[in-house]
Design an enzyme around this catalytic site. Structure first.
Site, PDB file in Angstrom:
ATOM      1  N   ASN A  38      10.073  28.766 -10.821  1.00  0.00           N
ATOM      2  CA  ASN A  38       9.617  29.822 -11.024  1.00  0.00           C
ATOM      3  C   ASN A  38       8.526  29.797 -10.717  1.00  0.00           C
ATOM      4  OD1 ASN A  38      12.181  29.915 -12.034  1.00  0.00           O
ATOM      5  ND2 ASN A  38      11.183  31.978 -13.380  1.00  0.00           N
ATOM      6  N   ILE A  47      10.828  44.984   7.299  1.00  0.00           N
ATOM      7  CA  ILE A  47      10.766  43.737   8.247  1.00  0.00           C
ATOM      8  C   ILE A  47      12.168  43.565   9.040  1.00  0.00           C
ATOM      9  CG2 ILE A  47       9.580  41.929   7.626  1.00  0.00           C
ATOM     10  CD1 ILE A  47      12.141  41.513   5.681  1.00  0.00           C
ATOM     11  N   LYS A  81      19.378  34.833  -1.532  1.00  0.00           N
ATOM     12  CA  LYS A  81      18.659  34.300  -0.592  1.00  0.00           C
ATOM     13  C   LYS A  81      19.266  33.031   0.178  1.00  0.00           C
ATOM     14  CE  LYS A  81      14.939  34.047  -0.753  1.00  0.00           C
ATOM     15  NZ  LYS A  81      13.638  34.577  -0.170  1.00  0.00           N
ATOM     16  N   LEU A 108       5.452  48.212   0.770  1.00  0.00           N
ATOM     17  CA  LEU A 108       5.440  48.517  -0.244  1.00  0.00           C
ATOM     18  C   LEU A 108       6.897  48.985  -0.637  1.00  0.00           C
ATOM     19  CD1 LEU A 108       1.866  50.148   0.945  1.00  0.00           C
ATOM     20  CD2 LEU A 108       2.429  48.081   0.080  1.00  0.00           C
ATOM     21  N   THR A 164      13.897  29.622  -2.330  1.00  0.00           N
ATOM     22  CA  THR A 164      14.247  29.849  -4.500  1.00  0.00           C
ATOM     23  C   THR A 164      15.198  28.491  -4.824  1.00  0.00           C
ATOM     24  OG1 THR A 164      14.565  31.434  -6.284  1.00  0.00           O
ATOM     25  CG2 THR A 164      15.357  31.313  -4.327  1.00  0.00           C
ATOM     26  N   ASP A 165      14.598  27.496  -6.092  1.00  0.00           N
ATOM     27  CA  ASP A 165      15.157  26.671  -6.313  1.00  0.00           C
ATOM     28  C   ASP A 165      17.124  27.562  -6.579  1.00  0.00           C
ATOM     29  OD1 ASP A 165      14.623  28.277  -8.320  1.00  0.00           O
ATOM     30  OD2 ASP A 165      13.656  26.534  -9.908  1.00  0.00           O
ATOM     31  N   GLU A 166      16.482  29.067  -6.939  1.00  0.00           N
ATOM     32  CA  GLU A 166      17.471  29.364  -7.297  1.00  0.00           C
ATOM     33  C   GLU A 166      18.872  29.876  -6.404  1.00  0.00           C
ATOM     34  OE1 GLU A 166      17.656  33.437  -8.922  1.00  0.00           O
ATOM     35  OE2 GLU A 166      15.506  33.118  -9.825  1.00  0.00           O
ATOM     36  N   TYR A 198      21.062  38.311  -6.233  1.00  0.00           N
ATOM     37  CA  TYR A 198      19.452  37.703  -5.725  1.00  0.00           C
ATOM     38  C   TYR A 198      19.615  36.385  -5.148  1.00  0.00           C
ATOM     39  CZ  TYR A 198      14.977  35.646  -5.417  1.00  0.00           C
ATOM     40  OH  TYR A 198      14.005  35.237  -5.202  1.00  0.00           O
TER      41      TYR A 198
HETATM   42  P1  NAD Z   1       7.872  39.997  -5.143  1.00  0.00           P
HETATM   43  O1  NAD Z   1       9.085  41.816  -5.178  1.00  0.00           O
HETATM   44  O2  NAD Z   1       6.095  40.307  -5.915  1.00  0.00           O
HETATM   45  O3  NAD Z   1       7.443  41.179  -3.778  1.00  0.00           O
HETATM   46  C1  NAD Z   1       7.798  41.218  -2.509  1.00  0.00           C
HETATM   47  C2  NAD Z   1       7.223  41.795  -1.179  1.00  0.00           C
HETATM   48  O4  NAD Z   1       7.770  42.080  -0.491  1.00  0.00           O
HETATM   49  C3  NAD Z   1       6.650  43.415  -2.046  1.00  0.00           C
HETATM   50  O5  NAD Z   1       5.184  43.467  -1.537  1.00  0.00           O
HETATM   51  C4  NAD Z   1       7.320  44.021  -1.354  1.00  0.00           C
HETATM   52  O6  NAD Z   1       6.820  45.747  -0.214  1.00  0.00           O
HETATM   53  C5  NAD Z   1       7.647  43.257   0.108  1.00  0.00           C
HETATM   54  N1  NAD Z   1       8.933  43.720   0.808  1.00  0.00           N
HETATM   55  C6  NAD Z   1      10.797  43.565  -0.044  1.00  0.00           C
HETATM   56  N2  NAD Z   1      10.861  44.822   1.111  1.00  0.00           N
HETATM   57  C7  NAD Z   1      10.563  44.731   2.461  1.00  0.00           C
HETATM   58  C8  NAD Z   1      11.009  44.620   3.482  1.00  0.00           C
HETATM   59  N3  NAD Z   1      12.446  46.020   4.008  1.00  0.00           N
HETATM   60  N4  NAD Z   1       9.782  45.008   4.710  1.00  0.00           N
HETATM   61  C9  NAD Z   1       9.050  44.208   4.192  1.00  0.00           C
HETATM   62  N5  NAD Z   1       8.502  44.220   2.942  1.00  0.00           N
HETATM   63  C10 NAD Z   1       9.421  44.236   2.287  1.00  0.00           C
HETATM   64  O7  NAD Z   1       8.630  38.764  -4.382  1.00  0.00           O
HETATM   65  P2  NAD Z   1       7.442  37.232  -4.961  1.00  0.00           P
HETATM   66  O8  NAD Z   1       8.071  36.542  -6.235  1.00  0.00           O
HETATM   67  O9  NAD Z   1       6.526  37.558  -4.817  1.00  0.00           O
HETATM   68  O10 NAD Z   1       8.631  36.283  -4.636  1.00  0.00           O
HETATM   69  C11 NAD Z   1       8.156  36.143  -2.309  1.00  0.00           C
HETATM   70  C12 NAD Z   1       9.105  35.729  -1.925  1.00  0.00           C
HETATM   71  O11 NAD Z   1       8.846  33.990  -2.532  1.00  0.00           O
HETATM   72  C13 NAD Z   1      10.207  35.796  -1.804  1.00  0.00           C
HETATM   73  O12 NAD Z   1      10.906  35.274  -0.637  1.00  0.00           O
HETATM   74  C14 NAD Z   1      11.105  35.217  -3.186  1.00  0.00           C
HETATM   75  O13 NAD Z   1      12.084  34.720  -2.855  1.00  0.00           O
HETATM   76  C15 NAD Z   1      10.439  33.106  -3.627  1.00  0.00           C
HETATM   77  N6  NAD Z   1      10.002  33.033  -4.346  1.00  0.00           N
HETATM   78  C16 NAD Z   1       9.855  33.226  -5.307  1.00  0.00           C
HETATM   79  C17 NAD Z   1       9.907  32.546  -6.368  1.00  0.00           C
HETATM   80  C18 NAD Z   1       8.685  33.635  -8.095  1.00  0.00           C
HETATM   81  O14 NAD Z   1       9.297  32.850  -8.883  1.00  0.00           O
HETATM   82  N7  NAD Z   1       8.814  34.686  -7.376  1.00  0.00           N
HETATM   83  C19 NAD Z   1       9.884  31.288  -6.599  1.00  0.00           C
HETATM   84  C20 NAD Z   1      10.781  30.691  -5.643  1.00  0.00           C
HETATM   85  C21 NAD Z   1      10.388  31.902  -4.447  1.00  0.00           C
HETATM   86  O1  TDX Z   2      11.792  39.893 -20.458  1.00  0.00           O
HETATM   87  C1  TDX Z   2      12.707  39.415 -20.470  1.00  0.00           C
HETATM   88  N1  TDX Z   2      13.163  38.323 -21.250  1.00  0.00           N
HETATM   89  C2  TDX Z   2      13.784  37.428 -21.044  1.00  0.00           C
HETATM   90  O2  TDX Z   2      14.712  36.510 -21.163  1.00  0.00           O
HETATM   91  C3  TDX Z   2      12.628  38.768 -19.036  1.00  0.00           C
HETATM   92  C4  TDX Z   2      11.851  39.818 -17.779  1.00  0.00           C
HETATM   93  C5  TDX Z   2      13.211  37.488 -18.516  1.00  0.00           C
HETATM   94  N2  TDX Z   2      13.500  37.043 -19.586  1.00  0.00           N
HETATM   95  C6  TDX Z   2      14.235  35.959 -18.648  1.00  0.00           C
HETATM   96  C7  TDX Z   2      14.860  35.561 -18.334  1.00  0.00           C
HETATM   97  C8  TDX Z   2      14.973  34.393 -17.483  1.00  0.00           C
HETATM   98  O3  TDX Z   2      15.431  32.558 -18.156  1.00  0.00           O
HETATM   99  O4  TDX Z   2      13.296  34.625 -17.978  1.00  0.00           O
HETATM  100  C9  TDX Z   2      13.233  34.153 -17.468  1.00  0.00           C
HETATM  101  C10 TDX Z   2      12.119  34.538 -16.561  1.00  0.00           C
HETATM  102  O5  TDX Z   2      12.945  35.541 -15.878  1.00  0.00           O
HETATM  103  P1  TDX Z   2      11.933  36.065 -14.271  1.00  0.00           P
HETATM  104  O6  TDX Z   2      10.664  35.947 -14.741  1.00  0.00           O
HETATM  105  O7  TDX Z   2      13.132  37.228 -14.413  1.00  0.00           O
HETATM  106  O8  TDX Z   2      12.624  35.362 -13.192  1.00  0.00           O
HETATM  107  P2  TDX Z   2      14.290  34.521 -12.816  1.00  0.00           P
HETATM  108  O9  TDX Z   2      15.186  35.008 -12.484  1.00  0.00           O
HETATM  109  O10 TDX Z   2      13.790  32.578 -13.078  1.00  0.00           O
HETATM  110  O11 TDX Z   2      13.486  34.501 -11.111  1.00  0.00           O
HETATM  111  C11 TDX Z   2      12.539  34.195 -11.022  1.00  0.00           C
HETATM  112  O12 TDX Z   2      12.168  32.971 -10.510  1.00  0.00           O
HETATM  113  C12 TDX Z   2      12.811  32.413  -9.321  1.00  0.00           C
HETATM  114  C13 TDX Z   2      11.809  35.405  -9.708  1.00  0.00           C
HETATM  115  O13 TDX Z   2      11.901  36.040 -10.212  1.00  0.00           O
HETATM  116  C14 TDX Z   2      12.678  35.099  -8.609  1.00  0.00           C
HETATM  117  O14 TDX Z   2      12.361  35.966  -7.431  1.00  0.00           O
HETATM  118  C15 TDX Z   2      12.242  33.653  -7.662  1.00  0.00           C
HETATM  119  O15 TDX Z   2      13.702  33.029  -6.686  1.00  0.00           O
END
Ligand code: NAD
Ligand code: TDX
Length: 332
Positions: A177, A59, A152, A35, A121-123, A148
């Site tokens: 994303n 974790i 990863k 959290l 992630t694809d990043e 970040y």
């Molecule tokens: P998020 O930031 O919304 O959620 C992360 C969660 O992990 C939170 O609930 C946080 O409290 C918990 N957390 C953080 N540090 C912790 C720790 N040390 N111990 C236990 N819990 C912990 O992230 P998300 O967008 O849901 O991403 C989840 C996973 O998916 C990540 O591994 C991210 O790299 C991956 N991912 C995200 C996206 C995206 O578009 N958001 C895309 C591809 C992969």
């Molecule tokens: O206010 C904004 N304006 C803007 O133009 C924000 C917050 C972002 N952006 C742009 C940056 C990126 O090109 O939008 C795109 C998406 O941004 P984010 O939502 O921050 O995502 P991104 O950086 O692409 O990464 C996301 O996808 C891959 C997730 O946050 C990662 O956790 C995941 O690994």
């Protein structure tokens, strides 16, 4: 029926996965979540107690992780520091959670022989040029750009090493994303939706030509279940739904769906090292495991997501002011 230990299950994608598992399988879920600012127990509200148990913890806590792993059939590891802009501001928590946390889980999985699925992630592949006909595949070399994505990438490499050196039965998925309900308002799509709901103008980094490959969180969940079920140990699977859009197009679509003029947004300072384009070739997942996305129309999925934020202000409102204060400090 299996007992799944879901790390980060109070975050965006992890909580969507917990809902998906309850609605589509007979598995039970133990959520382990610290959290942090990104975790929210309210994202698990309404899930039945006999199917989803919540454990508050880190974790990186070896003893706790070991105890939980001893009763789990499989681990699905979502927990991470996930926001690029935060990693540019202070990378330290990213190293602790994404690297040391993953290491701690892998060591426990090694001791207990637990099936491990690592969410990535694809990043990790860096970025592509606009108009490049190539998309990322499982063979694309790693080339992360931000703190970040570097952590990863490091966590993926730890998983690969624990498979090869210690025989941990692990798989990895690298997804594009995600969008959908329960996403923190710091991220692009929810930030713009909640800005409009608050009477603030959406904020586009730079010229907004950057391309992201959008997938609905439910499609990510169904792909992860397919890999858990029939993925080959030691393999990586890319997850994507052919959803490439540039940021300008997405912001204009949000404004239009919300009944605003399409140009009612501001250009703000660009992100340092901003990746230009991500694009996934999901052929391996589709051909080997027969997976297909259910959300094929981005506009429909986006409209439903906008409706969710309209209907759930009490979920996002407590985090909005602090998020905008953070961006204001960065000039974004
Ligand atoms: P998020 O930031 O919304 O959620 C992360 C969660 O992990 C939170 O609930 C946080 O409290 C918990 N957390 C953080 N540090 C912790 C720790 N040390 N111990 C236990 N819990 C912990 O992230 P998300 O967008 O849901 O991403 C989840 C996973 O998916 C990540 O591994 C991210 O790299 C991956 N991912 C995200 C996206 C995206 O578009 N958001 C895309 C591809 C992969
Ligand atoms: O206010 C904004 N304006 C803007 O133009 C924000 C917050 C972002 N952006 C742009 C940056 C990126 O090109 O939008 C795109 C998406 O941004 P984010 O939502 O921050 O995502 P991104 O950086 O692409 O990464 C996301 O996808 C891959 C997730 O946050 C990662 O956790 C995941 O690994």
């Amino acid at each position: 029926m299996a007992r799944l230990l879901v790390t980060g299950g109070a975050g965006f994608i992890g909580s969507n996965f917990a809902h998906f598992v309850v609605n589509h399988t007979d598995h039970t879920v133990i959520v382990l979540d610290k959290l942090t600012y990104a975790g929210n127990r309210a994202s698990l509200a309404g899930l039945p107690d006999d199917r989803v148990q919540f454990v508050h913890g880190d974790i990186s806590n070896g003893q706790l992780v070991d105890d939980l792993m001893s009763s789990a059939d499989a681990v699905v590891h979502y927990a991470a520091e996930s926001h690029n802009d935060n990693s540019l501001d202070d990378p330290r928590p990213f190293l602790r959670t994404n690297l040391v946390g993953t290491f701690t889980l892998l060591e426990a999985a090694r001791r207990h022989g637990t099936r491990f699925h690592h969410i990535s992630t694809d990043e990790v592949y860096g970025d592509l040029k606009l108009g490049d006909p190539h998309r990322f595949t499982e063979e694309t070399p790693y080339n992360p750009s931000s703190p970040y994505s570097a952590t990863k990438a490091g966590s993926d490499l730890l998983v690969r090493a624990w498979v090869r050196s210690f025989g941990v039965p692990a798989t990895i998925s690298n997804c594009s994303n995600n969008y959908g309900p329960y996403q923190h308002v710091e991220k692009f799509i929810p930030r713009q939706i909640t800005n409009v709901l608050r009477g603030l103008r959406p904020k586009l980094y730079g010229q907004g030509r950057n391309v992201r490959d959008w997938i609905h969180a439910d499609d990510h969940s169904s792909a992860v279940l397919a890999i858990l079920d029939s993925g080959r140990i030691g393999e990586t699977y890319l997850i994507g739904a052919d959803g490439e859009k540039d940021n300008k197009t997405v912001v204009e679509l949000i404004l239009t769906i919300m009944g605003q003029p399409a140009d009612a947004y501001d250009h703000v300072t660009d992100r340092a090292g901003h990746d230009l384009r991500y694009a996934i070739n999901p052929s391996k997942l589709r051909e080997e495991l027969g997976w297909q996305p259910r959300y094929r129309d981005f506009e429909d999925g986006l409209t439903a997501t906008i409706a969710w934020y309209q209907d759930n202000e009490e979920w996002w409102a407590p985090t909005k002011d602090a998020t905008e204060a953070f961006y204001a400090r960065l000039g974004q």
